[in-house]
Design a protein around this motif. Structure first.
Motif, short mmCIF file in Angstrom:
data_model
loop_
_atom_site.label_atom_id
_atom_site.label_comp_id
_atom_site.label_asym_id
_atom_site.label_seq_id
_atom_site.Cartn_x
_atom_site.Cartn_y
_atom_site.Cartn_z
N GLU A 3 10.79 6.19 29.79
CA GLU A 3 9.35 6.40 29.70
C GLU A 3 8.80 6.34 28.28
O GLU A 3 7.62 6.10 28.09
CB GLU A 3 8.98 7.75 30.32
N SER A 4 9.62 6.53 27.26
CA SER A 4 9.10 6.54 25.90
C SER A 4 9.13 5.16 25.24
O SER A 4 8.65 5.01 24.12
CB SER A 4 9.88 7.53 25.04
N ILE A 5 9.63 4.14 25.91
CA ILE A 5 9.63 2.80 25.35
C ILE A 5 8.18 2.34 25.16
O ILE A 5 7.37 2.42 26.07
CB ILE A 5 10.38 1.80 26.27
N GLY A 6 7.85 1.87 23.96
CA GLY A 6 6.50 1.42 23.65
C GLY A 6 5.55 2.54 23.26
O GLY A 6 4.37 2.29 23.02
N LEU A 22 6.50 2.55 16.75
CA LEU A 22 6.60 2.40 18.20
C LEU A 22 8.06 2.52 18.58
O LEU A 22 8.93 2.02 17.87
CB LEU A 22 6.07 1.03 18.65
N VAL A 23 8.32 3.17 19.69
CA VAL A 23 9.69 3.31 20.19
C VAL A 23 10.08 1.98 20.82
O VAL A 23 9.40 1.49 21.73
CB VAL A 23 9.80 4.45 21.22
N VAL A 24 11.18 1.39 20.33
CA VAL A 24 11.63 0.10 20.86
C VAL A 24 12.97 0.21 21.58
O VAL A 24 13.44 -0.76 22.15
CB VAL A 24 11.71 -0.98 19.76
N GLY A 25 13.57 1.40 21.56
CA GLY A 25 14.83 1.58 22.26
C GLY A 25 15.21 3.04 22.34
O GLY A 25 14.74 3.85 21.55
N ILE A 63 3.95 -4.49 24.48
CA ILE A 63 5.29 -4.33 23.90
C ILE A 63 6.23 -3.76 24.94
O ILE A 63 7.38 -4.19 25.08
CB ILE A 63 5.24 -3.43 22.64
N ARG A 64 5.75 -2.81 25.69
CA ARG A 64 6.54 -2.18 26.75
C ARG A 64 6.97 -3.21 27.79
O ARG A 64 8.12 -3.23 28.22
CB ARG A 64 5.70 -1.07 27.38
N GLN A 65 6.05 -4.09 28.18
CA GLN A 65 6.36 -5.12 29.18
C GLN A 65 7.37 -6.13 28.64
O GLN A 65 8.27 -6.56 29.35
CB GLN A 65 5.09 -5.83 29.62
N GLN A 66 7.21 -6.51 27.36
CA GLN A 66 8.15 -7.46 26.77
C GLN A 66 9.56 -6.86 26.70
O GLN A 66 10.54 -7.54 27.02
CB GLN A 66 7.70 -7.85 25.36
N PRO A 73 9.96 -8.41 21.14
CA PRO A 73 8.64 -8.78 20.64
C PRO A 73 8.72 -9.18 19.17
O PRO A 73 9.61 -8.76 18.44
CB PRO A 73 7.80 -7.51 20.82
N GLY A 74 7.77 -9.98 18.74
CA GLY A 74 7.72 -10.39 17.34
C GLY A 74 7.17 -9.28 16.47
O GLY A 74 6.48 -8.37 16.95
N ASN A 75 7.46 -9.36 15.18
CA ASN A 75 6.96 -8.34 14.26
C ASN A 75 5.44 -8.35 14.16
O ASN A 75 4.82 -7.30 14.05
CB ASN A 75 7.57 -8.54 12.87
N ALA A 76 4.83 -9.52 14.24
CA ALA A 76 3.37 -9.61 14.20
C ALA A 76 2.77 -8.94 15.43
O ALA A 76 1.75 -8.24 15.33
CB ALA A 76 2.92 -11.06 14.11
N ASP A 77 3.38 -9.14 16.60
CA ASP A 77 2.91 -8.48 17.83
C ASP A 77 3.02 -6.97 17.70
O ASP A 77 2.12 -6.23 18.12
CB ASP A 77 3.72 -8.94 19.04
N LEU A 78 4.12 -6.52 17.13
CA LEU A 78 4.34 -5.09 16.95
C LEU A 78 3.32 -4.49 15.99
O LEU A 78 2.75 -3.43 16.25
CB LEU A 78 5.77 -4.85 16.45
N ARG A 79 3.06 -5.17 14.88
CA ARG A 79 2.07 -4.68 13.91
C ARG A 79 0.68 -4.62 14.52
O ARG A 79 -0.06 -3.66 14.31
CB ARG A 79 2.05 -5.58 12.67
N ARG A 80 0.32 -5.65 15.29
CA ARG A 80 -0.99 -5.71 15.92
C ARG A 80 -1.16 -4.57 16.93
O ARG A 80 -2.18 -3.88 16.95
CB ARG A 80 -1.17 -7.06 16.61
N ALA A 81 -0.15 -4.36 17.76
CA ALA A 81 -0.20 -3.30 18.77
C ALA A 81 -0.23 -1.92 18.12
O ALA A 81 -0.97 -1.04 18.55
CB ALA A 81 0.98 -3.42 19.72
N LEU A 82 0.56 -1.75 17.07
CA LEU A 82 0.61 -0.47 16.37
C LEU A 82 -0.73 -0.17 15.69
O LEU A 82 -1.23 0.95 15.77
CB LEU A 82 1.75 -0.47 15.35
#
Length: 105
Positions: A3-6, A22-25, A63-66, A73-82
């Motif tokens: 549940e904490s992913i993303g 963001l939690v990625v794992g 990010i959670r879905q990916q 996910p890409g680093n740019a996607d992660l930065r944008r979401a964060l």
């Protein structure tokens, strides 16, 4: 999927104190992997003790879905979401041109 992913977290201990991630794992019941796409890229996440994190009630759904699909996910996607989650959850960020608060007398 855990549940904490993303989920948006903020470090409360260590030299990265106050930094959002963001939690990625999830490694086990004590440790998670966090990344911000900048200092901590997705391919080199930081292992953090859950006790040293503040978990906020905000998740990056894309990010959670990916991550659920097994894609990294890409680093740019992660930065944008964060950035979007931080702006939404914490409101307007303090600008660099503002003077710091005066402490003491």
């Amino acid at each position: 999927m855990h549940e904490s992913i993303g989920q948006l977290v903020t470090s409360r201990a260590g030299r990265d104190r106050g930094r959002p991630y963001l939690v990625v794992g999830v490694l086990d019941d004590r440790f998670v992997l966090v990344a911000d796409g900048d200092l901590r890229p997705v391919d080199r996440p930081k292992r953090k003790n859950m006790r040293h994190l503040v978990f906020h009630r905000a998740w990056a759904q894309e990010i959670r879905q990916q991550l659920a699909a097994g894609k990294r996910p890409g680093n740019a996607d992660l930065r944008r979401a964060l950035a979007a989650l931080v702006a939404e959850h914490f409101g307007k960020e303090r600008g660099t041109d503002e003077k710091p608060e005066v402490q003491g007398g």
